[in-house]
Design an enzyme around this catalytic site. Structure first.
Site, PDB file in Angstrom:
ATOM      1  N   GLU A  49       9.405 -67.035 -10.060  1.00  0.00           N
ATOM      2  CA  GLU A  49      10.441 -66.985 -11.094  1.00  0.00           C
ATOM      3  C   GLU A  49      11.008 -68.352 -11.470  1.00  0.00           C
ATOM      4  OE1 GLU A  49      13.351 -63.997 -10.196  1.00  0.00           O
ATOM      5  OE2 GLU A  49      11.891 -62.385 -10.356  1.00  0.00           O
TER       6      GLU A  49
ATOM      7  N   GLU B 111       6.839 -57.829  -8.721  1.00  0.00           N
ATOM      8  CA  GLU B 111       8.108 -57.242  -8.264  1.00  0.00           C
ATOM      9  C   GLU B 111       8.564 -56.228  -9.292  1.00  0.00           C
ATOM     10  OE1 GLU B 111      11.371 -59.939  -7.458  1.00  0.00           O
ATOM     11  OE2 GLU B 111      10.051 -61.300  -6.364  1.00  0.00           O
TER      12      GLU B 111
HETATM   13  C1  FCB Z   1      14.155 -61.225  -8.285  1.00  0.00           C
HETATM   14  C2  FCB Z   1      13.876 -62.103  -7.089  1.00  0.00           C
HETATM   15  C3  FCB Z   1      13.948 -61.372  -5.773  1.00  0.00           C
HETATM   16  C4  FCB Z   1      15.033 -60.340  -5.741  1.00  0.00           C
HETATM   17  C5  FCB Z   1      14.977 -59.461  -6.977  1.00  0.00           C
HETATM   18  C6  FCB Z   1      16.020 -58.366  -6.998  1.00  0.00           C
HETATM   19  O1  FCB Z   1      14.659 -62.004  -9.324  1.00  0.00           O
HETATM   20  O2  FCB Z   1      12.608 -62.699  -7.175  1.00  0.00           O
HETATM   21  O3  FCB Z   1      14.075 -62.334  -4.754  1.00  0.00           O
HETATM   22  O4  FCB Z   1      16.263 -60.939  -5.563  1.00  0.00           O
HETATM   23  O5  FCB Z   1      15.109 -60.237  -8.122  1.00  0.00           O
END
Ligand code: FCB
Length: 437
Positions: A168, A351
């Site tokens: 990110e 994610e």
């Molecule tokens: C993302 C992050 C992860 C976690 C999620 C909820 O932005 O990569 O570490 O905090 O959000």
């Protein structure tokens, strides 16, 4: 229970869970150096309740039971991150043997259980000594990061299924240097502009370093949101376009096309590093896959504040416990957009998940996963080459500025006793994935 079958995703589709070092490891000491999250969280007012990652989920010691959980859930893969300050406590130079030993045990533990290691080099825990030297604002970070990548490649590269450089980059750069919400907590346009470029430049130098050592299957993990205007007005549409450039297109364009969006280079103008254009070939080094983290959409309206190009607004959709709108269609749209407009590389949802109030019974979370997995199927049906999906997260954990207050786990963690209790959402995945390994 989910309403679809694992086979609907194709036989080579990877299901996994994701975590990050600072959010779960604890185990500070053991030669680990200080990170910017240690100092940021120790500064009053930065993190809910003053929580720090000092103990977190004590994954440093409890990792065997955590890997057992991933295996018992039926998952194929584990996406984890290396802590740079655990491996190289001062960021450059001397290596911490205890850190090497920890990741040796962890990776071998995955392989023994038939789990594929998906590694991330940087999930936000920058060594504090490098922050003292300017951190992501200093161009030298590209060589510091490449040296760290070389160490990881030499020690672990041949055992990793896939390696991502940065998690990110928008958060590393903008959330942390302009919005001041994450470490190091700057609120400065020049700091942000530099970090926005250096984080991608460092990504490219790390790709070169990993490849030079023979590490295979390299990628980056971008957090993307579906950008939408708050209304049909031209002003809100323009604000949405700006927000999309800042959040999505800077990173997609930089990494996949070697080009930043014009509205961004105009806005950041003199604050960008001199001759940044000369770095774009490194920024856009060819990759083997692209990771996308998806949680929600971004809703934009024109701002009445002078000098502010766009404003984010809270939308009307149902929200998770962290206040993010639930919007599965956005995941389909994004995957299709990336596939149509940017790259034919294999895509991974690295994610996706939701914060929910504490408890083991989490029907809203199961529904969230159900709807987002269906969104992945819809994107595949529209031609996006999606090869895998990682749930965020295996465990309730340290949710950065929200501390332990926001819970994203498939498995509940009692932070007093460190007891793990699988939630109903974990069992839904087990139902989907059982018999498949
Ligand atoms: C993302 C992050 C992860 C976690 C999620 C909820 O932005 O990569 O570490 O905090 O959000």
């Amino acid at each position: 229970m989910f309403s679809f079958d694992r086979r609907d995703f194709g036989s080579d589709f990877t299901f996994g869970v994701a975590t990050a070092a600072y959010q779960i490891e604890g185990g500070q000491g053991h030669g680990r150096g200080s990170s910017i999250w240690d100092t940021f969280s120790a500064t009053p007012g930065n993190v809910h309740n003053g929580d720090t990652g000092l103990n977190a989920c004590n994954h440093y010691e409890l990792w065997p039971q955590d890997l057992d959980l991933i295996r018992d859930g039926g998952f194929d893969a584990y996406r984890f991150s290396f802590a740079w300050p655990r491996l190289i406590p001062e960021g450059t130079g001397a290596v911490n043997q205890a850190g090497l030993d920890f990741y040796d045990r962890l990776i071998d533990g995955m392989l023994e259980r038939g789990l594929k290691p998906y590694a991330t080099l940087y999930h936000w825990d920058l060594p504090s000594t490098l922050q003292d030297r300017g951190g992501w604002m200093n161009r030298d970070i590209a060589s510091w990061f490449a040296d760290y990548a070389t160490l990881v490649a030499r020690k672990f590269g041949d055992r990793l299924q896939a390696t991502a450089t940065i998690n990110e980059p928008w958060c590393v750069a903008f959330l942390s240097h302009f919005l001041g919400i994450h470490a190091p907590g700057y609120r400065d346009l020049r700091a942000a502009a530099r970090a926005m470029h250096h984080v991608l430049f460092a990504h490219g130098t790390a790709v070169d370093a990993l490849r030079a050592e023979g590490t295979k299957n390299l990628g980056i993990v971008l957090n993307l949101e579906k950008s939408e205007p708050a209304s049909d007005s031209e002003a809100d549409k323009a604000a949405c376009n700006f927000g999309d450039a800042l959040f999505n297109r800077w990173y997609l364009g930089g990494v996949l096309k070697g080009q930043y969006p014009d509205e961004m280079t105009e806005w950041l103008g003199p604050h960008l590093p001199t001759n940044y254009q000369d770095d774009m070939a490194v920024v856009s080094r060819p990759l083997d896959w692209l990771g996308i983290n998806y949680y929600t959409r971004g809703l934009y309206k024109a701002s009445s504040e002078p000098g502010r190009p766009a404003e984010m607004v809270k939308g009307p959709l149902e929200k998770t416990d962290i206040g993010w709108e639930i919007y599965p269609q956005g995941l389909t749209d994004l995957l299709v957009r990336v596939s149509n407009d940017y790259t034919k590389l294999p895509l991974y949802v690295t994610e996706n998940g939701m914060a929910e109030v504490e408890g083991d019974n989490d029907p809203r979370r199961t529904k969230y996963y159900e709807d987002h997995l269906k969104a992945v199927l819809a994107a595949k049906a529209q031609g996006a080459d999606v090869r895998g999906y990682f749930a965020w997260s295996l465990l309730d954990n340290y949710e950065w500025a929200e501390g332990y207050n926001k819970r994203f786990g498939l498995v509940h963690v009692d932070y007093q006793t460190q007891k793990r209790t699988p939630k109903a959402s974990f069992r839904a995945f087990q139902g989907l994935l059982h018999n498949s390994r």
